[in-house]
Every structure is written in structure tokens, then in C-alpha cells.
Design a protein around this motif. Structure first.
Motif, PDB file in Angstrom:
ATOM      1  N   THR A 203      28.307 -48.575 -21.441  1.00  0.00           N
ATOM      2  CA  THR A 203      27.617 -48.794 -20.160  1.00  0.00           C
ATOM      3  C   THR A 203      26.394 -49.684 -20.321  1.00  0.00           C
ATOM      4  N   LYS A 261      32.329 -46.108 -12.984  1.00  0.00           N
ATOM      5  CA  LYS A 261      31.178 -45.224 -13.217  1.00  0.00           C
ATOM      6  C   LYS A 261      30.226 -45.224 -12.025  1.00  0.00           C
ATOM      7  N   SER A 265      29.526 -41.776  -9.463  1.00  0.00           N
ATOM      8  CA  SER A 265      28.210 -41.194  -9.182  1.00  0.00           C
ATOM      9  C   SER A 265      28.088 -40.758  -7.724  1.00  0.00           C
ATOM     10  N   LYS A 267      29.846 -38.632  -5.637  1.00  0.00           N
ATOM     11  CA  LYS A 267      30.890 -37.618  -5.765  1.00  0.00           C
ATOM     12  C   LYS A 267      31.652 -37.372  -4.467  1.00  0.00           C
TER      13      LYS A 267
END
Length: 683
Positions: A203, A261, A265, A267
Motif C-alpha cells: 500500500t 482497499k 474502507s 464498509k
């Protein structure tokens, strides 16, 4: 038996071949249409100059066709890979039943032969129909007579299309044979269970690469817009191009490791419905085809910029012809400063004669053959150069615009002479006080240069007298008739301020005393012959006819338009086809995953919605980046094409958008429905 099996396979898989057929037919039709222009123009009545321009255009299109054929060849080979991958299990069964690889290659040979023959037949038929519409377009562009219009089929374009596509299909057959010869039975049987390995990216590295790539891309954008003046040589123009291409690749590379990713984040969004499945599928595809995404994005970028600019040039030149060539003819006589610059004694003596006297001496009376005639002079002096007119602003301007000739003598006109020209052209007239000057121009780059000096109130000196600017910017105007904005600046001064200043050009403008267009063209040809015969023999006089300007501008506009459309459509088709084939290939591999979703309780509506979103994101991702590139790319093109003007830029962008929606959107819809058919559970 193999022959019948090939036919049966094609009939059975016709839905799976939809994209392949659609691409081949479209490619053949486009190739035929643009190569048949030469044959279509045989039936048009056009002038000699127009015919030569059309011939040049067709020769250039023929050269472009070689490049287009290479692109289509790679596209067809890429498509054939999809078809082979789609049928890996089928070929595995053939091998299990004892069929040799040579016979499987023969099956593929026959299938390619049938598909090629069918696509060529339909494509040529469609191309023949579309080429008639192209004939009308060509005729309208060149204002040609279509009284003899009739349907025509170009044998030359047909033969060329058959040869080029025949070579492509032959290469596909060779490629397929090589692929089959390297296949292993275990790989073919288990092909549907294999997935591409996706390496997880760090990342921190992805974020760092994205920031660097975005910064580099931003600098490239700056160079082609605000920093355009820094690109003062041909080599420097490639700097933003290379930076843009490389940074685009790293933007896709970094985002492929970040997108999932980022979405994870959020959700609520990520776990809503089948979003987690859809986003993982999209992320996986982007992750495994970063290079392909970059190429597709750049091809879409080129399509948008080239098509928009090409169509804009055509519209601008059509408008310019009416605005910038308001009279039929302009005769210009060059007067040199020193006698030793001209070795011909007759030419030196002729300097004292006016344009009217020179033409009268050579058998053409301007008074009898011209109406609305205006005669004027353009003056120059070494006392007033571009550098001298900038004075206090010279350092600032020369640092920013290094490529200008600052020792070039400025063009000067009496205000009364300019007003006579402006009145004839229908432009605004002006007045000046004894101590004032002004600048007229219509070339944007030089307007920006001159406005720096004018805004500062810079004075000029002429005959030892100072003059202040009446306006703090250039005023729009021109003197020379043209199809483009080429006036880089003419200084207008009071009539009595240039006594004793050297005359550099004697000019006459006016309209031919003829009623019909044909008579005006004949008179223009006569004047051209006279000026050509006396040039450098008895006089240095040249002619600029509106009819010649019209033919050259229309020809250039048509040339740029057709080449731009040709490349734009091919790039657009190629980009959309690659995405479509990749998506169809993924749908084939993911049939088991969709079957698992059904077992987990997802209904067909949810699955179809997830599939639609997945394909939409996949198609929109490179297009969105290409649109951002194009915003700055079109600004870059405008800087280069500013002499043509900016008229027609918005309509051309709208027309390009329509092409995108029809072709790119068409591929998107076909891909969705074919993918839906592939993943549908058979009952």
C-alpha cells in the motif's frame, strides 16, 4: 468431417462470436469506405486544383491504411486468443477422444476461413452502401457537381481490402496453429478452474507511486497549457507526451493496488448487495491488464483529440473563408530597400510603378476588370522592429518567447488606408490623434506578446517622434485575404507620421467584375498567368485569388478531417473491442463463481445488476482518464491550430462524443448481453 464440424461449431457459437463478427465487419467496412474515396470521386465534376487535392488526399489515406491494417491485424489476433481460450475445454475433449493437434488446427483453419469469408462479404456490402454516403460528404466538402451521381462499387478498394484482410486471416491461422501445438491436455481440461495470479501490492509503495505519477502528469498538463511557451523546439514537444504516457501507466499500476482497499474502507458501500464481489472482480481485471489499460486509455485520448481537432479545423476553415476572404482578389507588389538586392534592371525600374500601372502595362486593366477596388501601401523601417516596439518589455517577452525574430521590421499602415480596407471588408474603422498609434492583429500567440507591451503603455518612435498606444490591447483586424488568422500585427499610425518611410509592399484588393463563379475563376486564372509570366522578369507582383484560397482551405480541411476520422474510428473500435473481449473472456472463466452466487441465494436480477456495474466500471475507467487527458490535449492542439481559429470546436467535441457513445457504448451493450448469455445457468 472436419469441414462439417467447423460449420457446426460456428452455428453453435454464433452468439459467442458476436463481438468478433461485429469487429471484423466494422473493420472491413471502414477500411473499404476510406479506400474507395478515389473511385467515388470519378463521378464528381470538380476543378483541376480540386482534383489534384483529392488525389493527394487519397494517396495519404492509402498510406494511413497500412498503419490501420497493422492495428486491425493485432486486434484480430487478440480476438482469436479469446476464442481459443473460450474453447479450451472443447479442444481438451477432442484430444481425449483421440483427435490429433493437426486436425484441431484444421478445424480452426476452416472456422477462420468461414468467419473471414462471411465478415468480408458482409463488411464489403456494408462498406459499399456507406461509401455512397461518403461520396455525398466528399462532394459537399469540395462543392463539386453531382449531376452524374450513381451507385458505384470500387473494385480497387475491394481488391485492396481482400488482400490486406487475407494477410491478417493468414496470420491468425498461423498463430492458432502455434497455440494449439503448444497446448497440453491437462491445461485444456482444467482451464476453467485456473485463475490469473494476482500479486498483492504494498500500500505504501502504491500511494507513493500514485503521488509521483499524478505530480508528473500534472507537470505534463502544465507544459501543454500555461507552460506552452517552453515547448519552443520540436524535440521539447515530445517531453509532455512521454511524461503523460509513462505517468498514465503508473497511475493505473498504483490504482490497481489501491482501489479495492479504498472501497473496503467504506464498509456500508462495500458490503451492500454484491458490491464486494463486483469490486473484487474489477480490481482483479485492472490488476492483470495495467499495460493494456494504459494503451486503451491512450488510444481513446488520441481518438478524442484527433477527431475533435480534425472536425474543428474543417468547421473553422469554412467559417474563415467567409470572414477572412471577403473580396475576390489581392495583388501584392514587393518593393526592396536596396537596388542591389535585385539584379534585374527591369524589376528595379518597375518599383516606381503602382500595381495598376504594372498590370496595365502587361495587358490587364484593373479599372475595367475590378470593382470595389482599394489601393494601399505597407511601410517598413529599420527604425521600428519588433524588438524596438517592445522596448522596456523586451527582456520579459524574449525570456518567455525565445523563438520570435525580434529584428524583423514591423509592418506599418496609414490609418486612412486601413479604414478604406476595413470599410470594404465590413470591419470596424478607427481614428487616431497625432501622437497615438494602435496595433491590429488576429493571430492569438502574437496578440499575447504584443498585449504585454501595449498594457504597459509602451511608446514607439517613428521619424524621431514618439507615439503612445491608444488601446491597451491589440484590436481585431486584418488586411491580407486568407483562410487562416495570420495577421501577427500591423501598426496603424496617423497619415502624416510616415512621410519618407520606405514602401515595402504596394497592394490592391477588389472584386472581379463578373457575375458568375465560373467567370470569376477564369478571370483569376488569367491574372495568375500574367503575374507568373512577369515575376522576376519585369516585376515582383503576386496574386491571391479567393477561389484558390477556397480550394486549398477546403482541401486541407477535408484531408485533416478524413485522416482524423479514419484513425479516430479505428482507435475507438480497437479500444472498445479489446475491453469487450477481455470482459467476455473473464465471464467465461467466472461461470463457476456466478453459479456459486446463485447457490448462496443471489437471484438473477442481483447477478445481472452486478455484471452490468462490473462491465460499466471496466469500460468507464480508461475512458474517464482519457477524457481528463483530452481536456488538456485539446488545449494543446488549439495552441498549434490557432491560425485556423476556434470556430466549430464545441460542435466537433459534440460530434466526437456522439461517435464515442455510438461505438464505445455499442460495444459496452453487446458485451453486457453476451456476458449475460455466457454466465446464464442452463436449465
Amino acid at each position: 468431417m472436419l469441414f462439417k464440424l467447423s460449420l457446426k461449431n460456428i452455428r453453435k457459437s454464433i452468439k459467442d462470436y458476436a463481438i468478433y463478427f461485429f469487429t471484423l465487419i466494422l473493420g472491413v467496412a471502414i477500411f473499404y469506405v476510406f479506400n474507395a474515396i478515389d473511385s467515388q470521386t470519378v463521378m464528381l465534376k470538380a476543378t483541376k486544383n480540386t482534383t489534384e487535392i483529392i488525389k493527394l488526399m487519397t494517396n495519404m489515406l492509402s498510406g494511413v491504411s497500412v498503419f490501420v491494417s497493422v492495428i486491425l491485424g493485432f486486434l484480430i489476433i487478440y480476438a482469436s486468443r479469446f476464442l481459443i481460450k473460450r474453447r479450451n475445454k472443447e479442444f481438451g475433449i477432442y484430444l481425449t477422444l483421440g483427435m490429433s493437434k493437426r486436425k484441431i488446427s484444421l478445424i480452426l483453419f476452416f472456422e477462420t476461413l468461414f468467419i473471414g469469408a462471411i465478415s468480408l462479404a458482409i463488411g464489403l456490402g456494408l462498406g459499399a452502401v456507406l461509401s455512397q454516403a461518403m461520396s455525398v460528404l466528399v462532394a459537399n466538402m469540395f462543392e463539386a457537381d453531382m449531376t452524374n451521381f450513381h451507385f458505384i462499387f470500387s473494385k480497387a478498394a475491394c481488391i485492396k481490402t481482400l488482400i490486406y484482410f487475407g494477410i491478417m486471416y493468414l496470420l491468425v491461422m498461423i498463430f492458432n496453429t502455434i497455440i494449439v501445438s503448444k497446448c497440453k491436455l491437462i491445461d485444456l481440461i482444467n482451464a476453467s478452474r485456473k485463475t490469473e495470479k494476482v500479486k498483492l501490492k504494498n500500500t505504501f509503495v502504491c500511494v507513493l507511486i500514485f503521488i509521483l505519477a499524478a505530480g508528473t502528469l500534472g507537470y505534463a498538463y502544465y507544459l501543454v497549457t500555461a507552460g506552452f511557451a517552453k515547448l519552443d523546439t520540436v524535440n521539447k514537444i515530445f517531453i509532455p507526451i512521454v511524461l503523460g504516457g509513462v505517468s498514465t501507466f503508473f497511475v493505473f499500476w498504483s490504482l490497481s493496488g489501491l482501489l479495492l482497499k479504498i472501497f473496503m474502507s467504506f464498509k456500508r458501500l462495500y458490503y451492500k448487495g454484491l458490491n464486494s464481489f463486483t469490486l473484487r472482480q474489477v480490481s482483479s481485471k485492472i490488476n492483470t491488464m495495467v499495460f493494456s489499460m494504459t494503451i486503451i486509455c491512450l488510444m481513446l485520448f488520441v481518438t478524442i483529440c484527433v477527431s475533435s481537432s480534425a472536425l474543428s479545423i474543417k468547421e473553422s476553415m469554412t467559417k474563415n473563408l467567409n470572414d477572412l476572404a471577403p473580396v475576390d482578389v489581392q495583388l501584392t507588389k514587393i518593393i526592396f530597400d536596396k537596388e542591389d538586392e535585385v539584379s534585374n534592371e527591369h524589376v528595379r525600374k518597375d518599383f516606381a510603378l503602382s500595381v495598376e500601372e504594372t498590370m496595365e502595362k502587361n495587358g490587364f486593366s484593373l479599372k475595367d476588370n475590378l470593382k470595389d477596388m482599394v489601393a494601399f501601401n505597407i511601410y517598413k523601417t529599420k527604425e521600428l522592429t519588433l524588438g524596438n516596439s517592445l522596448k522596456d518589455n523586451f527582456d520579459e517577452v524574449s525570456e518567455k518567447y525565445k523563438y520570435l525574430r525580434y529584428d524583423a521590421e514591423e509592418k506599418i499602415m496609414r490609418i486612412s488606408d486601413y479604414n478604406k480596407v476595413a470599410k470594404l471588408y465590413g470591419n470596424k474603422t478607427y481614428t487616431l490623434k497625432d501622437n497615438e498609434y494602435m496595433v491590429i492583429a488576429d493571430f492569438d500567440s502574437m496578440i499575447r506578446v504584443r498585449n504585454i507591451s501595449l498594457k504597459s503603455g509602451q511608446t514607439i518612435t517613428l521619424n524621431n517622434k514618439s507615439y503612445s498606444p491608444k488601446y491597451d490591447s491589440c484590436q481585431d483586424g486584418f488586411v491580407e485575404i486568407s483562410s487562416n488568422h495570420v495577421n501577427d500585427g500591423i501598426i496603424l499610425v496617423p497619415d502624416n507620421s510616415i512621410d519618407g518611410v520606405r514602401v515595402s509592399h504596394k497592394v490592391v484588393i477588389g472584386n472581379y467584375n463578373a457575375s458568375s463563379k465560373e467567370d470569376k475563376i477564369k478571370m483569376g486564372e488569367k491574372v495568375k498567368k500574367i503575374t507568373n509570366d512577369i515575376w522576376d522578369n519585369t516585376s515582383l507582383i503576386s496574386v491571391n485569388n479567393k477561389s484558390d484560397i477556397a480550394e486549398s482551405s477546403i482541401g486541407l480541411g477535408a484531408l485533416v478531417t478524413f485522416i482524423g476520422l479514419y484513425l479516430g474510428i479505428i482507435f475507438l473500435v480497437s479500444s472498445a473491442a479489446i475491453l469487450a473481449l477481455k470482459e467476455l473472456s473473464e465471464s467465461t472463466d467466472n461461470k463457476e463463481r456466478y453459479r456459486m452466487l446463485r447457490k448462496l441465494g443471489a437471484d438473477e436480477k442481483m447477478i445481472n445488476k452486478a455484471l452490468f456495474r462490473q462491465i460499466a466500471i471496466f469500460f468507464m475507467f480508461p475512458l474517464l482518464v482519457a477524457i481528463i487527458h483530452s481536456y488538456f490535449g485539446i488545449k494543446f492542439c488549439v495552441n498549434f491550430l490557432e491560425t485556423f481559429g476556434k470556430a466549430g470546436l464545441l460542435p466537433s467535441i459534440i460530434m466526437t462524443s456522439i461517435f464515442l457513445i455510438v461505438i464505445y457504448g455499442g460495444y459496452f451493450l453487446i458485451t453486457y448481453y453476451c456476458s449475460k448469455n455466457i454466465i446464464r445457468e442452463k436449465r
